[in-house]
Design a protein around this motif. Structure first.
Motif, PDB file in Angstrom:
ATOM      1  N   ASP A   1      -3.148  -8.364 -12.315  1.00 57.30           N
ATOM      2  CA  ASP A   1      -1.988  -7.478 -12.459  1.00 57.30           C
ATOM      3  C   ASP A   1      -2.572  -6.086 -12.580  1.00 57.30           C
ATOM      4  O   ASP A   1      -3.022  -5.680 -13.639  1.00 57.30           O
ATOM      5  N   ALA A   2      -2.625  -5.387 -11.450  1.00 56.15           N
ATOM      6  CA  ALA A   2      -3.388  -4.148 -11.441  1.00 56.15           C
ATOM      7  C   ALA A   2      -2.651  -3.055 -10.675  1.00 56.15           C
ATOM      8  O   ALA A   2      -1.842  -3.341  -9.793  1.00 56.15           O
ATOM      9  N   PRO A   3      -2.954  -1.782 -11.003  1.00 58.65           N
ATOM     10  CA  PRO A   3      -2.423  -0.694 -10.191  1.00 58.65           C
ATOM     11  C   PRO A   3      -2.838  -0.900  -8.744  1.00 58.65           C
ATOM     12  O   PRO A   3      -3.907  -1.464  -8.473  1.00 58.65           O
ATOM     13  N   LYS A   4      -1.999  -0.435  -7.824  1.00 57.01           N
ATOM     14  CA  LYS A   4      -2.211  -0.693  -6.403  1.00 57.01           C
ATOM     15  C   LYS A   4      -3.633  -0.363  -5.949  1.00 57.01           C
ATOM     16  O   LYS A   4      -4.303  -1.183  -5.318  1.00 57.01           O
ATOM     17  N   ASP A   5      -4.105   0.841  -6.294  1.00 57.25           N
ATOM     18  CA  ASP A   5      -5.409   1.263  -5.779  1.00 57.25           C
ATOM     19  C   ASP A   5      -6.528   0.378  -6.296  1.00 57.25           C
ATOM     20  O   ASP A   5      -7.468   0.056  -5.575  1.00 57.25           O
ATOM     21  N   ASP A   6      -6.408  -0.032  -7.556  1.00 55.71           N
ATOM     22  CA  ASP A   6      -7.411  -0.939  -8.110  1.00 55.71           C
ATOM     23  C   ASP A   6      -7.395  -2.267  -7.378  1.00 55.71           C
ATOM     24  O   ASP A   6      -8.433  -2.834  -7.046  1.00 55.71           O
TER      25      ASP A   6
ATOM     26  N   ARG B   1       0.819  -1.212   0.000  1.00 55.47           N
ATOM     27  CA  ARG B   1       0.000   0.000   0.000  1.00 55.47           C
ATOM     28  C   ARG B   1       0.848   1.254   0.000  1.00 55.47           C
ATOM     29  O   ARG B   1       0.520   2.255  -0.622  1.00 55.47           O
ATOM     30  N   LYS B   2       1.954   1.174   0.740  1.00 56.83           N
ATOM     31  CA  LYS B   2       2.772   2.376   0.915  1.00 56.83           C
ATOM     32  C   LYS B   2       3.529   2.744  -0.350  1.00 56.83           C
ATOM     33  O   LYS B   2       3.530   3.903  -0.759  1.00 56.83           O
ATOM     34  N   VAL B   3       4.175   1.769  -0.989  1.00 56.24           N
ATOM     35  CA  VAL B   3       5.083   2.152  -2.068  1.00 56.24           C
ATOM     36  C   VAL B   3       4.865   1.461  -3.408  1.00 56.24           C
ATOM     37  O   VAL B   3       5.479   1.850  -4.395  1.00 56.24           O
ATOM     38  N   ALA B   4       4.000   0.447  -3.459  1.00 58.99           N
ATOM     39  CA  ALA B   4       3.881  -0.276  -4.729  1.00 58.99           C
ATOM     40  C   ALA B   4       3.170   0.581  -5.778  1.00 58.99           C
ATOM     41  O   ALA B   4       2.285   1.373  -5.460  1.00 58.99           O
ATOM     42  N   ASN B   5       3.608   0.412  -7.027  1.00 56.20           N
ATOM     43  CA  ASN B   5       2.860   1.001  -8.124  1.00 56.20           C
ATOM     44  C   ASN B   5       1.807   0.016  -8.593  1.00 56.20           C
ATOM     45  O   ASN B   5       0.674   0.390  -8.857  1.00 56.20           O
ATOM     46  N   ARG B   6       2.236  -1.250  -8.686  1.00 52.11           N
ATOM     47  CA  ARG B   6       1.311  -2.276  -9.141  1.00 52.11           C
ATOM     48  C   ARG B   6       1.409  -3.487  -8.219  1.00 52.11           C
ATOM     49  O   ARG B   6       2.425  -3.712  -7.570  1.00 52.11           O
ATOM     50  N   VAL B   7       0.333  -4.239  -8.175  1.00 50.12           N
ATOM     51  CA  VAL B   7       0.330  -5.485  -7.412  1.00 50.12           C
ATOM     52  C   VAL B   7      -0.049  -6.612  -8.361  1.00 50.12           C
ATOM     53  O   VAL B   7      -0.997  -6.494  -9.138  1.00 50.12           O
ATOM     54  N   ILE B   8       0.746  -7.679  -8.294  1.00 54.18           N
ATOM     55  CA  ILE B   8       0.452  -8.859  -9.099  1.00 54.18           C
ATOM     56  C   ILE B   8      -0.007  -9.944  -8.146  1.00 54.18           C
ATOM     57  O   ILE B   8       0.626 -10.184  -7.114  1.00 54.18           O
ATOM     58  N   PHE B   9      -1.130 -10.575  -8.470  1.00 57.47           N
ATOM     59  CA  PHE B   9      -1.599 -11.681  -7.646  1.00 57.47           C
ATOM     60  C   PHE B   9      -1.453 -12.966  -8.440  1.00 57.47           C
ATOM     61  O   PHE B   9      -1.924 -13.068  -9.568  1.00 57.47           O
ATOM     62  N   MET B  10      -0.777 -13.937  -7.836  1.00 55.21           N
ATOM     63  CA  MET B  10      -0.575 -15.218  -8.528  1.00 55.21           C
ATOM     64  C   MET B  10      -1.290 -16.334  -7.800  1.00 55.21           C
ATOM     65  O   MET B  10      -1.411 -16.322  -6.575  1.00 55.21           O
ATOM     66  N   ASP B  11      -1.760 -17.292  -8.552  1.00 51.27           N
ATOM     67  CA  ASP B  11      -2.353 -18.487  -7.959  1.00 51.27           C
ATOM     68  C   ASP B  11      -2.124 -19.659  -8.906  1.00 51.27           C
ATOM     69  O   ASP B  11      -2.336 -19.537 -10.109  1.00 51.27           O
ATOM     70  N   ARG B  12      -1.684 -20.763  -8.386  1.00 51.41           N
ATOM     71  CA  ARG B  12      -1.430 -21.982  -9.156  1.00 51.41           C
ATOM     72  C   ARG B  12      -0.611 -21.711 -10.420  1.00 51.41           C
ATOM     73  O   ARG B  12      -0.959 -22.167 -11.516  1.00 51.41           O
ATOM     74  N   GLY B  13       0.422 -20.910 -10.281  1.00 46.37           N
ATOM     75  CA  GLY B  13       1.344 -20.705 -11.384  1.00 46.37           C
ATOM     76  C   GLY B  13       0.877 -19.713 -12.427  1.00 46.37           C
ATOM     77  O   GLY B  13       1.538 -19.512 -13.440  1.00 46.37           O
ATOM     78  N   GLU B  14      -0.252 -19.081 -12.184  1.00 52.24           N
ATOM     79  CA  GLU B  14      -0.746 -18.111 -13.161  1.00 52.24           C
ATOM     80  C   GLU B  14      -0.805 -16.725 -12.544  1.00 52.24           C
ATOM     81  O   GLU B  14      -1.041 -16.583 -11.350  1.00 52.24           O
ATOM     82  N   ILE B  15      -0.603 -15.725 -13.389  1.00 55.14           N
ATOM     83  CA  ILE B  15      -0.828 -14.358 -12.937  1.00 55.14           C
ATOM     84  C   ILE B  15      -2.318 -14.093 -13.097  1.00 55.14           C
ATOM     85  O   ILE B  15      -2.837 -13.975 -14.204  1.00 55.14           O
ATOM     86  N   VAL B  16      -3.007 -14.046 -11.961  1.00 54.45           N
ATOM     87  CA  VAL B  16      -4.468 -13.921 -11.998  1.00 54.45           C
ATOM     88  C   VAL B  16      -4.857 -12.453 -12.112  1.00 54.45           C
ATOM     89  O   VAL B  16      -5.834 -12.106 -12.757  1.00 54.45           O
TER      90      VAL B  16
END
Lengths: 243, 243
Positions: free
Chosen positions: A218-223, A201-216
């Motif tokens: 990939d969104a800007p932090k606030d989204d 929350r403090k410094v990321a521009n984007r957050v990627i969420f992965m599950d079972r080897g896939e990028i589920v």
């Protein structure tokens, strides 16, 4: 800066750990990778500097292809800093020598220059007075700060963090995160595998969420924190943010 | 028991005309030390190379290391010495075989090299275990810093691996010294050989082998003490048995 496109990795013909992973980290960007354990996030970040091989797709750093046999991997790796979950300081070397080893052997820096650089970085992470100690004489948090300084000593163009606070006692996490936040604010390009959503929350521009080897996701932090699009990311977030 | 004890025998001249019986034993001791020293150097160097090969990320190197170790450790030392001393010269082309047989000091070279190679398999297995006992991340950290494989072994993996295996290496060093006694069978007049000739010349079997026993004990006590000092000297503060 870091381009990952359509990466597939198998541990065995029937066991796929990464499936069609595509993302990128722009210069000066901080990207946090999260997801449940076993989701392949550590594996993905290790593919970036070719610590783990992958079978399909492409990864390039600063325009240099990681999966090209003609690439001088040692040289490329020396330009990308990496921080590990278990610090991985070299136990037989004093703190300052941990910082000097690769500067001298890989970059060919003179010893006194390497020491000057190393001491400046130790001061920056607040451990100057520990320069002559050995890793085992430092706490986990201190060791991880040394590990960050060791990576920075190579003047990296980007930094990879593989769960840098997961092996730490709770009261030591913040001292490591503080160093990372400073680094992010100075404009370092960073890819960070972590569960520390406060850091994200403090410094990321984007957050990627992965599950079972896939990028589920990939969104800007606030989204990502506002309205994750996928069910799996929502469930994950509700679990780790509920406390 | 009708035995004629004679502890003064050591100071009586031996029938070879090379001084007293004690001189005879001491010359045997000197040869034992020379053989053991050369054998240990061979064991350490060859064993280290093979041990490293067994841990390299290369199937070919692993296979060679495996075959080497199994060849040298699965045959009795006695059989190996016979092979090198009696069989090898017959298997070689005639000229080479003749050259081998006429080599001055052939028993000495055969014993040193034979014992050395036999022990090298044991050193290799221990070094492999030592390297294997290091966290996997150590190799990764070295690689991530841009160190080449050779540099990674030289500066990161081997310094720790050798420290870890120092105590068992001490035992192997002692075994090397003791194993040189087998060379009596190929005519090397080392300590056991000289004790045996003293017994044959003087019939004072108990005195001869008591003296040999004490000399072996003394030599090994010196080695054990020296290795203790070495262990303490290379100990890492705060780590396992550190200062």
């Amino acid at each position: 800066m870091i381009e990952i496109s359509h990466v597939d990795k198998w541990y065995s013909p029937t066991f796929q750990v990464l499936t069609d992973c595509t993302t990128s980290v722009a210069k000066g960007e901080v990207v946090v990778v999260c997801g449940p354990s076993g989701s392949g996030k550590s594996t993905l970040i290790k593919c970036v500097n070719a610590l783990e091989p992958f079978q399909k797709g492409d990864i390039s750093i600063d325009g240099i292809k990681v999966n090209d046999t003609k690439t001088n991997l040692s040289k490329l790796r020396s330009r990308v800093g990496m921080v590990f979950q278990h610090f991985e300081l070299f136990p037989h070397l004093k703190i300052i020598d941990n910082l000097c080893l690769a500067q001298e052997k890989v970059l060919g820096r003179a010893h006194d220059k390497a020491v000057t650089k190393g001491m400046a970085l130790l001061e920056r992470v607040g451990l100057k007075e520990h320069a002559q100690k050995f890793p085992a004489q430092l706490s986990g948090g201190q060791q991880q700060r040394v590990a960050i300084a060791r990576a920075l000593a190579m003047d990296p163009i980007a930094m990879l963090f593989d769960e840098p606070t997961s092996a730490l006692d709770p009261e030591m996490i913040s001292e490591v995160l503080d160093v990372m936040v400073d680094l992010a604010r100075e404009g370092m390009t960073m890819m960070v595998v972590t569960h520390e959503m406060g850091f994200a929350r403090k410094v990321a521009n984007r957050v990627i969420f992965m599950d079972r080897g896939e990028i589920v996701e990939d969104a800007p932090k606030d989204d990502f924190f506002g309205k994750p699009r996928s069910d799996r990311a929502q469930k994950f977030l509700s679990k780790i943010l509920s406390h | 028991m009708n035995y004629n004890w004679n502890w003064g025998i050591f100071f009586q001249p031996n029938p070879m005309g090379t001084g007293t019986y004690l001189d005879m034993l001491l010359s045997g001791l000197a040869l034992t030390l020379k053989t053991a020293a050369l054998a240990w150097v061979i064991a350490l160097i060859t064993g280290s190379i093979v041990g490293v090969m067994r841990t390299l990320p290369s199937k070919g190197a692993n296979w060679f290391g495996f075959a080497y170790v199994e060849f040298f450790r699965n045959m009795p030392l006695l059989v190996q010495l016979f092979l090198w001393f009696f069989v090898l010269p017959e298997l070689l082309p005639k000229a080479a075989g003749l050259w081998l047989k006429q080599l001055p000091n052939a028993p000495f070279w055969t014993a040193a090299i034979g014992v050395g190679l036999f022990m090298s398999a044991r050193v290799a297995v221990q070094l492999q275990a030592g390297i294997g006992s290091l966290p996997r991340g150590q190799r990764m950290a070295a690689t991530a810093l841009g160190l080449t494989t050779v540099q990674g072994y030289r500066y990161v993996l081997l310094p720790m691996a050798f420290r870890i295996i120092l105590p068992p290496l001490t035992s192997e060093f002692l075994n090397t010294i003791k194993n040189t006694a087998v060379a009596i069978t190929i005519g090397l007049l080392e300590l056991t050989g000289q004790a045996r000739s003293m017994q044959e010349f003087s019939f004072q079997v108990f005195e001869a082998f008591t003296a040999a026993t004490i000399l072996y004990l003394l030599v090994n006590a010196v080695v054990v003490t020296a290795m203790r000092f070495l262990e303490r000297w290379v100990a890492i503060p705060g780590y396992i048995t550190g200062k």
